[in-house]
Enzyme design. Structure first.
Site, PDB file in Angstrom:
ATOM      1  N   ARG A 106       0.712  -1.113   0.182  1.00  0.00           N
ATOM      2  CA  ARG A 106       0.076  -0.010   0.011  1.00  0.00           C
ATOM      3  C   ARG A 106       0.797   1.115   0.201  1.00  0.00           C
ATOM      4  NH1 ARG A 106      -3.710  -1.914   4.873  1.00  0.00           N
ATOM      5  NH2 ARG A 106      -2.153  -3.585   4.955  1.00  0.00           N
ATOM      6  N   GLY A 107       2.121   1.076   0.336  1.00  0.00           N
ATOM      7  CA  GLY A 107       3.022   2.234   0.601  1.00  0.00           C
ATOM      8  C   GLY A 107       3.070   3.223  -0.515  1.00  0.00           C
TER       9      GLY A 107
ATOM     10  N   GLU B 248       7.573   1.796  -6.344  1.00  0.00           N
ATOM     11  CA  GLU B 248       7.675   1.262  -5.044  1.00  0.00           C
ATOM     12  C   GLU B 248       7.818   2.595  -4.100  1.00  0.00           C
ATOM     13  OE1 GLU B 248       6.909  -0.533  -2.794  1.00  0.00           O
ATOM     14  OE2 GLU B 248       8.554  -1.854  -2.511  1.00  0.00           O
ATOM     15  N   ASP B 249       7.441   2.333  -3.110  1.00  0.00           N
ATOM     16  CA  ASP B 249       7.732   3.552  -1.719  1.00  0.00           C
ATOM     17  C   ASP B 249       9.425   3.275  -1.507  1.00  0.00           C
ATOM     18  OD1 ASP B 249       7.480   0.888  -0.468  1.00  0.00           O
ATOM     19  OD2 ASP B 249       6.410   1.886   1.195  1.00  0.00           O
TER      20      ASP B 249
ATOM     21  N   ASP C 157      14.438  -1.440   0.547  1.00  0.00           N
ATOM     22  CA  ASP C 157      15.103  -1.702   1.681  1.00  0.00           C
ATOM     23  C   ASP C 157      16.374  -2.761   1.586  1.00  0.00           C
ATOM     24  OD1 ASP C 157      15.583  -0.908   4.860  1.00  0.00           O
ATOM     25  OD2 ASP C 157      14.423  -2.872   4.833  1.00  0.00           O
TER      26      ASP C 157
ATOM     27  N   LYS D 141      17.421   2.727   0.551  1.00  0.00           N
ATOM     28  CA  LYS D 141      18.408   2.579   1.674  1.00  0.00           C
ATOM     29  C   LYS D 141      19.220   1.527   1.628  1.00  0.00           C
ATOM     30  CE  LYS D 141      14.458   2.395   5.068  1.00  0.00           C
ATOM     31  NZ  LYS D 141      14.102   1.640   5.983  1.00  0.00           N
TER      32      LYS D 141
ATOM     33  N   PHE E  40      14.097   4.170  10.212  1.00  0.00           N
ATOM     34  CA  PHE E  40      12.862   3.719   9.628  1.00  0.00           C
ATOM     35  C   PHE E  40      12.165   4.865   9.560  1.00  0.00           C
ATOM     36  CE2 PHE E  40       8.569   1.932  10.267  1.00  0.00           C
ATOM     37  CZ  PHE E  40       8.758   0.628   9.466  1.00  0.00           C
ATOM     38  N   VAL E  41      11.246   5.015   8.506  1.00  0.00           N
ATOM     39  CA  VAL E  41      10.519   6.138   8.244  1.00  0.00           C
ATOM     40  C   VAL E  41       9.044   6.140   7.931  1.00  0.00           C
ATOM     41  CG1 VAL E  41      12.504   7.251   7.049  1.00  0.00           C
ATOM     42  CG2 VAL E  41      11.188   5.943   5.604  1.00  0.00           C
TER      43      VAL E  41
ATOM     44  N   ASP F  97       4.007   3.650   6.202  1.00  0.00           N
ATOM     45  CA  ASP F  97       3.446   3.391   7.711  1.00  0.00           C
ATOM     46  C   ASP F  97       4.516   2.705   8.596  1.00  0.00           C
ATOM     47  OD1 ASP F  97       3.475   0.906   6.163  1.00  0.00           O
ATOM     48  OD2 ASP F  97       2.354   0.070   7.873  1.00  0.00           O
TER      49      ASP F  97
ATOM     50  N   ARG G 292       0.436   6.957   7.510  1.00  0.00           N
ATOM     51  CA  ARG G 292       0.507   7.065   5.990  1.00  0.00           C
ATOM     52  C   ARG G 292       0.177   8.360   5.352  1.00  0.00           C
ATOM     53  NH1 ARG G 292       1.104   2.065   3.724  1.00  0.00           N
ATOM     54  NH2 ARG G 292       0.278   0.231   4.812  1.00  0.00           N
TER      55      ARG G 292
HETATM   56  P1  IMP Z   1      12.555  -4.878   0.886  1.00  0.00           P
HETATM   57  O1  IMP Z   1      11.823  -6.044   0.477  1.00  0.00           O
HETATM   58  O2  IMP Z   1      13.343  -4.994   2.019  1.00  0.00           O
HETATM   59  O3  IMP Z   1      13.196  -4.027  -0.140  1.00  0.00           O
HETATM   60  O4  IMP Z   1      11.078  -3.860   1.501  1.00  0.00           O
HETATM   61  C1  IMP Z   1      10.573  -3.012   0.776  1.00  0.00           C
HETATM   62  C2  IMP Z   1       9.329  -2.651   1.554  1.00  0.00           C
HETATM   63  O5  IMP Z   1       9.529  -2.689   3.195  1.00  0.00           O
HETATM   64  C3  IMP Z   1       8.920  -1.362   1.222  1.00  0.00           C
HETATM   65  O6  IMP Z   1       8.031  -1.516   0.362  1.00  0.00           O
HETATM   66  C4  IMP Z   1       8.175  -0.878   2.535  1.00  0.00           C
HETATM   67  O7  IMP Z   1       6.740  -1.281   2.556  1.00  0.00           O
HETATM   68  C5  IMP Z   1       8.775  -1.659   3.808  1.00  0.00           C
HETATM   69  N1  IMP Z   1       9.668  -0.946   4.170  1.00  0.00           N
HETATM   70  C6  IMP Z   1      10.984  -0.794   4.036  1.00  0.00           C
HETATM   71  N2  IMP Z   1      11.784   0.277   5.017  1.00  0.00           N
HETATM   72  C7  IMP Z   1      10.653   0.668   5.481  1.00  0.00           C
HETATM   73  C8  IMP Z   1      10.391   1.953   6.599  1.00  0.00           C
HETATM   74  O8  IMP Z   1      11.638   2.564   7.004  1.00  0.00           O
HETATM   75  N3  IMP Z   1       9.321   2.147   6.877  1.00  0.00           N
HETATM   76  C9  IMP Z   1       8.284   1.694   6.697  1.00  0.00           C
HETATM   77  N4  IMP Z   1       8.331   0.608   5.616  1.00  0.00           N
HETATM   78  C10 IMP Z   1       9.474   0.188   5.175  1.00  0.00           C
HETATM   79 MG    MG Z   2       5.863  -2.013   0.602  1.00  0.00          MG
END
Ligand code: IMP
Ligand code: MG
Length: 181
Positions: free
Chosen positions: A45-46, A101-102, A105, A133, A154-155, A161, A167
């Site tokens: 949803r981000g 994508e938001d 990570d 990140k 963590f943002v 969210d 959000r």
């Molecule tokens: P990844 O699979 O670890 O790259 O995760 C990506 C997803 O993790 C993003 O789409 C976010 O929904 C969530 N995410 C990663 N970092 C944060 C954060 O700092 N705050 C909130 N959600 C996060």
């Molecule tokens: Mg996400």
């Protein structure tokens, strides 16, 4: 579920986000200038706020579709196992696709989603993430466009969210814990 008490410190202002989106859209329009229609795919949803601002700044014929992948649950750690909770409504074979994508990570989510969508043979596919990140990366993934590189914080806000909260903040802020609530 009890929530630890925290405050949100502004990290990226709404104004800075808007300015960056204008820049990014100029590059996206350049890349997809010749498209008949661009399928803009938001990861729920981000990305819902980001995709809303992005498409309104894109001077191209667009279609909007959504996909939901699980990764975080309600915690602060990635599960590293990506499941598709909601798939696209439309077919993307032979289409121009922009995946929105938001945050990137660990990289697991976009790496997995990109592989899945590429297997459907789009004509041209690019990825964009508002935030990156890089120090957190665990799989080799690089988005074609990034709004902002941020440190390992963590943002929340601007669609993003913490356990479904925050959000609706108009800016990106970092979570700072105060005391156990
Ligand atoms: P990844 O699979 O670890 O790259 O995760 C990506 C997803 O993790 C993003 O789409 C976010 O929904 C969530 N995410 C990663 N970092 C944060 C954060 O700092 N705050 C909130 N959600 C996060
Ligand atoms: Mg996400």
């Amino acid at each position: 579920m009890t929530q630890p008490a925290y405050v949100v410190d502004e990290m990226i202002s709404a104004k800075a986000i808007a300015a960056r989106i204008e820049e990014l859209c100029r590059e996206i329009v350049k890349e997809f200038r010749d498209t008949d229609k661009l399928v803009v795919v938001g990861l729920l949803r981000g990305s819902f706020v980001f995709i809303a601002d992005l498409v309104r700044e894109l001077d191209l014929p667009v279609e909007v579709d959504f996909l939901e992948a699980s990764s975080y649950g309600d915690g602060m750690e990635s599960s590293r196992e990506v499941r598709i909770l909601k798939d696209l409504r439309g077919a993307i074979e032979g289409r121009d696709v922009l995946v929105v994508e938001d945050i990137v990570d660990t990289g697991y989510t976009l790496h997995h989603v990109e592989k899945l969508l590429r297997s459907r043979n789009p004509k041209r596919m690019r990825t964009i993430a508002l935030l990156d990140k890089p120090v957190r990366r665990e799989v080799d993934f690089k988005a074609d466009w990034i709004g902002f590189e941020i440190p390992d914080e963590f943002v929340v806000g601007y669609g993003i969210d913490f356990a479904q909260r925050n959000r609706n903040l108009p800016f990106i802020g970092k979570v700072r814990f105060t005391q156990q609530g």
